[in-house]
Structure formats: C-alpha cells, structure tokens
Design a protein around this motif. Structure first.
Motif, PDB file in Angstrom:
ATOM      1  N   ILE A  68       1.009  -1.181   0.025  1.00 17.04           N
ATOM      2  CA  ILE A  68       0.130  -0.163  -0.171  1.00 17.04           C
ATOM      3  C   ILE A  68       0.641   1.201   0.028  1.00 17.04           C
ATOM      4  O   ILE A  68       0.682   2.257  -0.847  1.00 17.04           O
ATOM      5  CB  ILE A  68      -0.854   0.015   1.237  1.00 17.04           C
ATOM      6  CG1 ILE A  68      -1.928  -1.091   0.866  1.00 17.04           C
ATOM      7  CG2 ILE A  68      -1.563   1.343   1.392  1.00 17.04           C
ATOM      8  CD1 ILE A  68      -2.979  -1.537   2.364  1.00 17.04           C
ATOM      9  N   THR A  69       1.815   1.245   0.871  1.00 21.47           N
ATOM     10  CA  THR A  69       2.748   2.287   0.955  1.00 21.47           C
ATOM     11  C   THR A  69       3.526   2.639  -0.388  1.00 21.47           C
ATOM     12  O   THR A  69       3.430   3.932  -1.008  1.00 21.47           O
ATOM     13  CB  THR A  69       4.164   2.223   1.854  1.00 21.47           C
ATOM     14  OG1 THR A  69       3.378   1.817   3.205  1.00 21.47           O
ATOM     15  CG2 THR A  69       4.854   3.396   2.145  1.00 21.47           C
ATOM     16  N   SER A  70       3.892   1.676  -1.223  1.00 19.94           N
ATOM     17  CA  SER A  70       4.713   2.028  -2.383  1.00 19.94           C
ATOM     18  C   SER A  70       3.715   2.425  -3.669  1.00 19.94           C
ATOM     19  O   SER A  70       3.979   3.237  -4.164  1.00 19.94           O
ATOM     20  CB  SER A  70       5.651   0.839  -2.797  1.00 19.94           C
ATOM     21  OG  SER A  70       4.927  -0.353  -2.772  1.00 19.94           O
ATOM     22  N   ALA A  71       2.498   1.664  -3.245  1.00 23.12           N
ATOM     23  CA  ALA A  71       1.298   2.195  -4.302  1.00 23.12           C
ATOM     24  C   ALA A  71       1.064   3.789  -4.263  1.00 23.12           C
ATOM     25  O   ALA A  71       0.904   4.438  -5.062  1.00 23.12           O
ATOM     26  CB  ALA A  71       0.132   1.356  -4.234  1.00 23.12           C
ATOM     27  N   LEU A  72       0.811   4.029  -2.923  1.00 25.90           N
ATOM     28  CA  LEU A  72       0.683   5.387  -2.579  1.00 25.90           C
ATOM     29  C   LEU A  72       1.805   6.408  -3.172  1.00 25.90           C
ATOM     30  O   LEU A  72       1.591   7.313  -3.570  1.00 25.90           O
ATOM     31  CB  LEU A  72       0.576   5.680  -1.034  1.00 25.90           C
ATOM     32  CG  LEU A  72      -0.783   5.321  -0.533  1.00 25.90           C
ATOM     33  CD1 LEU A  72      -0.716   5.414   1.204  1.00 25.90           C
ATOM     34  CD2 LEU A  72      -1.827   6.307  -0.653  1.00 25.90           C
ATOM     35  N   GLU A  73       3.126   6.127  -2.595  1.00 24.68           N
ATOM     36  CA  GLU A  73       4.034   6.879  -3.275  1.00 24.68           C
ATOM     37  C   GLU A  73       4.263   7.252  -4.723  1.00 24.68           C
ATOM     38  O   GLU A  73       4.485   8.125  -5.201  1.00 24.68           O
ATOM     39  CB  GLU A  73       5.430   6.377  -2.736  1.00 24.68           C
ATOM     40  CG  GLU A  73       5.750   6.693  -1.296  1.00 24.68           C
ATOM     41  CD  GLU A  73       6.902   5.656  -0.574  1.00 24.68           C
ATOM     42  OE1 GLU A  73       7.411   5.071  -1.378  1.00 24.68           O
ATOM     43  OE2 GLU A  73       7.144   6.066   0.809  1.00 24.68           O
ATOM     44  N   LEU A  74       3.674   5.843  -5.247  1.00 24.20           N
ATOM     45  CA  LEU A  74       3.786   5.927  -6.829  1.00 24.20           C
ATOM     46  C   LEU A  74       2.864   6.861  -7.283  1.00 24.20           C
ATOM     47  O   LEU A  74       3.154   7.822  -8.189  1.00 24.20           O
ATOM     48  CB  LEU A  74       3.783   4.499  -7.419  1.00 24.20           C
ATOM     49  CG  LEU A  74       3.816   4.436  -8.815  1.00 24.20           C
ATOM     50  CD1 LEU A  74       5.509   4.489  -9.377  1.00 24.20           C
ATOM     51  CD2 LEU A  74       3.478   3.165  -9.383  1.00 24.20           C
ATOM     52  N   LYS A  75       1.684   6.779  -6.743  1.00 24.74           N
ATOM     53  CA  LYS A  75       0.711   7.667  -7.340  1.00 24.74           C
ATOM     54  C   LYS A  75       0.599   9.027  -7.048  1.00 24.74           C
ATOM     55  O   LYS A  75       0.370   9.909  -7.658  1.00 24.74           O
ATOM     56  CB  LYS A  75      -0.683   7.019  -6.582  1.00 24.74           C
ATOM     57  CG  LYS A  75      -2.156   7.749  -7.061  1.00 24.74           C
ATOM     58  CD  LYS A  75      -2.361   7.230  -8.336  1.00 24.74           C
ATOM     59  CE  LYS A  75      -3.706   7.820  -9.053  1.00 24.74           C
ATOM     60  NZ  LYS A  75      -4.081   7.491 -10.184  1.00 24.74           N
ATOM     61  N   ILE A  76       1.298   9.308  -5.783  1.00 24.26           N
ATOM     62  CA  ILE A  76       1.595  10.851  -5.271  1.00 24.26           C
ATOM     63  C   ILE A  76       2.657  11.449  -6.462  1.00 24.26           C
ATOM     64  O   ILE A  76       2.265  12.357  -6.822  1.00 24.26           O
ATOM     65  CB  ILE A  76       2.183  10.597  -4.019  1.00 24.26           C
ATOM     66  CG1 ILE A  76       1.085  10.625  -2.924  1.00 24.26           C
ATOM     67  CG2 ILE A  76       2.862  12.149  -3.734  1.00 24.26           C
ATOM     68  CD1 ILE A  76       1.609  10.324  -1.317  1.00 24.26           C
TER      69      ILE A  76
END
Ligand SMILES: [Zn+2]
Length: 344
Positions: A68-76
């Motif tokens: 979830i964290t890396s998906a968030l970072e990517l999307k951000i």
C-alpha cells in the motif's frame, strides 16, 4: 486473517488507483495505515493465533503495508508530475500569437527634403561639407566680405556668446572654411546643409533657428551660365520637369553680381494663384558669383579663379513642396503633423 488482509490490500490498491488528487491519497493513507486503521485492527487480533501462525501473518501484514505504501508513493509522484505538467502547459508562451506591433518612425519632413537636395547635388558631383554652429565673427562675417561696420550685418542680428563668438547666422562660413582647406587650389564643389540662428521674432514664416543649404563652386572659368544651369537642374528635379526659372538682380555682400532665383508656379503653372501671390513666380533662393574679396581672403587668386554660390532654406522648400502653412510645425514635434510624411 490472511484473507482479511488480502481483501484490505486489494480494496486499498483499487482506491489508490482511482484517486484523482493528493488529498484523496492522504485520506487513504490515514484510513488504511493509521493507528486506527483496519490493518492495525487485524494485527491486534494476532494474540489469538498460534505461535507458528504469528510470524507468517505478521510478515504478510508487513507485505500488505509495504504494497500500500509503495502504491501510494507511486501515485503521489504521478499526481505531482501531472500538476507540474498542467502548470507548464498553462504558463507556456504561445509563439503562434502575433507580436505587439512596433511603431515605426519616419524621417522628419525637413530631414527628408535636405536628403533629397543632398542626393540631387551629389549626382552633379558636389560633396557635402559641414561646419561649426558656434562660429567666430571672422568666418561668419568678415571672411564673407562683411566687415564690422557693414550695414548688411543689421539684417543678420544673432546670438552673441562673446563679442567675437556667435551662433552662425548662415551656412556661408563653411564656404570660407572649405576654401581655406584647398590652399588656393580648385576645384571646390560643395553643398553645406545645417542649422543657423538669427535674433528674430517667431511667427508663421520666421524662426530664430532654421536650416540653410549653401552651395559653392570655385574653379577656373566658372561663369554665371554655369550657375544658371545648376539651378535650373535643381528646380526641375525638385519641383517638376516643366518648371521655368528666372534670375532677378539682387544684393549679397559676398557675391557680385547677385541674383534671386524664382521658379514658375507649380500650382497654377504661371497663371497666378494664392501660392505665387498671383505673380506666376515663386522665390526659391539667392545666389551669385563669389565676390573677388571672398576668394582672395580665403587664399584664392581671383584673377585665375571664379566661382558661384547659392543658399536656400529647406523649410521654405518643404513648405512649398508639401503645402505647409506655418514654419513652426517643423519644430514643435507634433506627431500628428510628422506622421503625415510617412513614405508609402
Ligand atoms: Zn501660382
């Protein structure tokens, strides 16, 4: 428990995928990974698991967090990039827009007339000579056969700086200066345009500062008929091929004999109108054969050399040529006046 974590992971990733701004992503982060979030809730129930299951579930929970964290970072970073691109797009310069037009100036009517006259005389073999506007009494008067007590000086009252230095009243001093440079040897063939000054009350036809163009030819065997030929060529080129000229006797201290030149009226062709004051003729300039005293003072042998000189006012010529009724228009820099002389 793993199924629950798996479901949370898929739900969170889907929401991240669909988020359209940074605020939404921030909310997802808080709700899934925060202390009160569902993953933390699930992990609180770990105590009920067997010691064998615990590390497995713990590891999986970490995996879900990381995903979830890396998906968030990517999307951000994707969204931030989009914001930058949007901003660049908005602020980019559209080079296809037409520029603001630069206002083009045009030559002052006096400059245009002076250049036209210069060009005309250059084609007849003259060169352009210039001299100082602050002049000595000697060059302005004495060298031109106007000694200190000469009555003709009264017509040319000027602005004196000292008793012997003044603003020149005519361009004629350039004659004397140029002849001196020739050390008594001809030929001399110049025209000299420039500003001159006289103590005069300004009105529609008088100005304390105005322009003159002086012409001088000195050589062996120069005759009055040569002067007439040059002036006739000038009149025809400047005012039309069908112009006639006439020379009337006149007086200037620096020429002998002296003449005034008239041209046949270009408006009425000689029949009589307001421009020619119903005479059919328009006065254009003064001229004459260079006085022997002027030649001698400038170092020329007056038995060997003769010459002619002429002087005209570019203002008068421009006024006639363009139908301008007040000399003051030339000096007030009114754009509405000046723009009328833009060449097509
Ligand atoms: Zn006329």
């Amino acid at each position: 428990m793993q199924d629950r974590l798996q479901a949370l992971k898929e739900e969170a990733l889907l929401k991240i995928e669909q988020a359209s701004d940074l605020k939404a992503l921030q909310d997802i982060k808080v709700s899934y990974l925060g202390k009160k979030g569902p993953i933390t809730e699930v992990l609180k129930g770990m105590g009920k698991l067997s010691p064998e299951e615990r590390p497995v579930v713990g590891a999986y929970a970490n995996e879900v967090r990381d995903a979830i964290t890396s998906a968030l970072e990517l999307k951000i970073s994707e969204l931030e990039q989009a914001v930058i691109e949007e901003k660049l797009k908005k602020e980019s310069i559209d080079v296809t827009l037409p520029g603001r037009p630069v206002r083009k100036g045009n030559a002052h009517p006096l400059t245009a007339v002076i250049e036209e006259i210069e060009d005309l005389f250059l084609t007849m073999g003259f060169t352009v000579a210039e001299g100082p506007e602050v002049e000595t009494d000697y060059y302005n008067f004495e060298a031109l056969n106007l000694p200190k007590d000469h009555p003709a000086r009264d017509m040319q009252d000027s602005f004196f700086i000292t008793e012997d230095i003044l603003l020149r009243t005519q361009t004629s001093p350039v004659q004397a200066r140029t002849m001196e440079k020739h050390h008594g040897r001809g030929p001399v063939k110049i025209i000299s345009p420039g500003k001159v000054y006289r103590r005069d009350d300004d009105d529609a036809t008088h100005s304390h500062q105005f322009m003159q163009i002086e012409g001088l030819v000195v050589d062996e065997n120069v005759r009055l008929s040569d002067l007439k030929g040059v002036l006739e060529t000038f009149a025809k080129k400047m005012f039309g091929e069908e112009r006639k000229i006439r020379l009337r006797p006149s007086f200037f201290p620096f020429t002998e004999p002296s003449v005034e030149m008239d041209i046949s009226c270009f408006k009425c062709g000689g029949k009589g109108c307001s421009i020619c004051k119903h005479t059919g003729w328009i006065e254009i300039l003064g001229a004459g054969m260079v006085h022997p005293n002027v030649l001698e003072m400038a170092g020329f042998d007056s038995k060997k050399y003769t010459g002619f000189a002429f002087g005209m006012g570019p203002e008068r010529i421009a006024m006639l040529k363009y139908g301008i009724d007040d000399i003051r228009h030339f000096y007030t820099n009114d754009l509405r006046f000046l723009k009328q002389f833009k060449k097509a």
